[in-house]
Scaffold this active site. Structure first.
Site, short mmCIF file in Angstrom:
data_model
loop_
_atom_site.label_atom_id
_atom_site.label_comp_id
_atom_site.label_asym_id
_atom_site.label_seq_id
_atom_site.Cartn_x
_atom_site.Cartn_y
_atom_site.Cartn_z
N SER A 140 0.88 -1.16 -0.10
CA SER A 140 0.01 0.03 0.04
C SER A 140 0.93 1.41 0.04
O SER A 140 1.99 1.12 0.76
CB SER A 140 -0.85 0.17 1.30
OG SER A 140 -1.53 1.32 1.23
N TYR A 153 -2.15 -0.58 9.85
CA TYR A 153 -2.14 -1.02 8.39
C TYR A 153 -1.09 -0.47 7.88
O TYR A 153 -0.07 -1.63 7.09
CB TYR A 153 -3.32 -0.52 8.00
CG TYR A 153 -3.60 -0.71 6.60
CD1 TYR A 153 -3.92 -1.88 5.92
CD2 TYR A 153 -3.13 0.20 5.52
CE1 TYR A 153 -4.12 -2.21 4.65
CE2 TYR A 153 -3.60 -0.09 4.00
CZ TYR A 153 -3.99 -1.43 3.71
OH TYR A 153 -3.92 -1.76 2.44
#
Length: 260
Positions: A140, A153
């Protein structure tokens, strides 16, 4: 159908929906056979039904190291040697750090970093012995720029990126390439779960325009990615067109991070 990946066998985790399902479809379009895995059976079975013998569906919890080893062993015994592995499985537990529970922190790392470790270790060992292979981890852009409410995350994805690079360095001499693709906002269920507005168009515009209060830049290209955009990058890195690319982190985010 293209033959760019004809004769190749790929393993994809988190394949039941979103980016993972798009990766499976893109690999099949390039001629590969794919073992589509997910913790839930429905999505991968639908892919198998759609693509017939080109896709084999398997249920897999990537946090279970023994289950990963058993699956890779079964696949190689029954379907053939794996040429490609794509780590897509991931979860997002959004929370500010002061409110983040131990359980959510551990679960996020167990899937997003631990799962990448388990799968990559299992396939890299076999690929290195054969002298070829490609491992692609979907990370990501949050791994490269701070985001409010996404510490677990972002940290887990950063761990996955650096792990994949270190693995790539270790197995490069054996002919195995390891790269990461780092998407920005992509139109998936995970993205929609972050939207508080019932107006999906308004929520999407807010992402594209950015959010000063959340210290979030917008998307210069003016659109949210489609899962196919990410899948195309994955397939490129997995293919011989990227035969001299390894240890690379390819951002596919429309310029959202300004490549900070």
């Amino acid at each position: 159908m293209s033959a760019a990946l004809g004769g190749r066998l790929a393993l994809v985790t988190g394949a039941g929906r979103g980016i993972g399902a798009a990766v499976v479809t893109a690999l099949v379009a390039e001629g590969a056979r794919v073992v589509a895995t997910d913790v839930a059976a429905d999505g991968v079975q639908a892919l198998a039904d759609e693509h017939g013998t080109r896709v084999a569906a398997r249920t897999l919890d990537v946090t279970d190291a023994t289950a990963v080893e058993d699956l890779v062993d079964e696949v190689e015994r029954t379907l053939g040697p794996l040429d490609i592995a794509v780590n897509v499985a991931g979860i997002l537990r959004a929370s500010h750090v002061v409110d983040l529970s131990d359980e959510d922190w551990a679960a996020t790392f167990a899937v997003n970093a631990g799962g990448v470790f388990h799968v990559s270790r299992a396939v890299a060992r076999r690929m290195a012995e054969r002298g070829h292979g490609s491992i692609v981890t979907v990370a990501s852009n949050a791994a490269g720029i701070p985001r409010t409410g996404m510490a677990a995350y972002a940290a887990s994805k950063a761990a996955a990126v650096m792990f994949t690079k270190c693995l790539g360095l270790e197995v490069a001499a054996s002919g195995v390439r390891c790269n990461t693709v780092s998407p920005g906002s992509t139109l998936t269920d995970m993205q929609r779960a972050l939207w508080t507005s019932a107006d999906q168009d308004a929520a999407a515009r807010k992402v594209i325009e950015g959010d000063l209060a959340g210290y979030r830049t917008g998307i210069p290209l003016g659109r949210i990615a489609d899962p196919a955009d990410i899948a195309d990058a994955v397939v490129f890195l997995a293919s011989d067109r990227a035969r001299h690319i390894t240890l690379h982190d390819l951002y596919v985010d429309g310029g959202a991070t300004l490549r900070a």
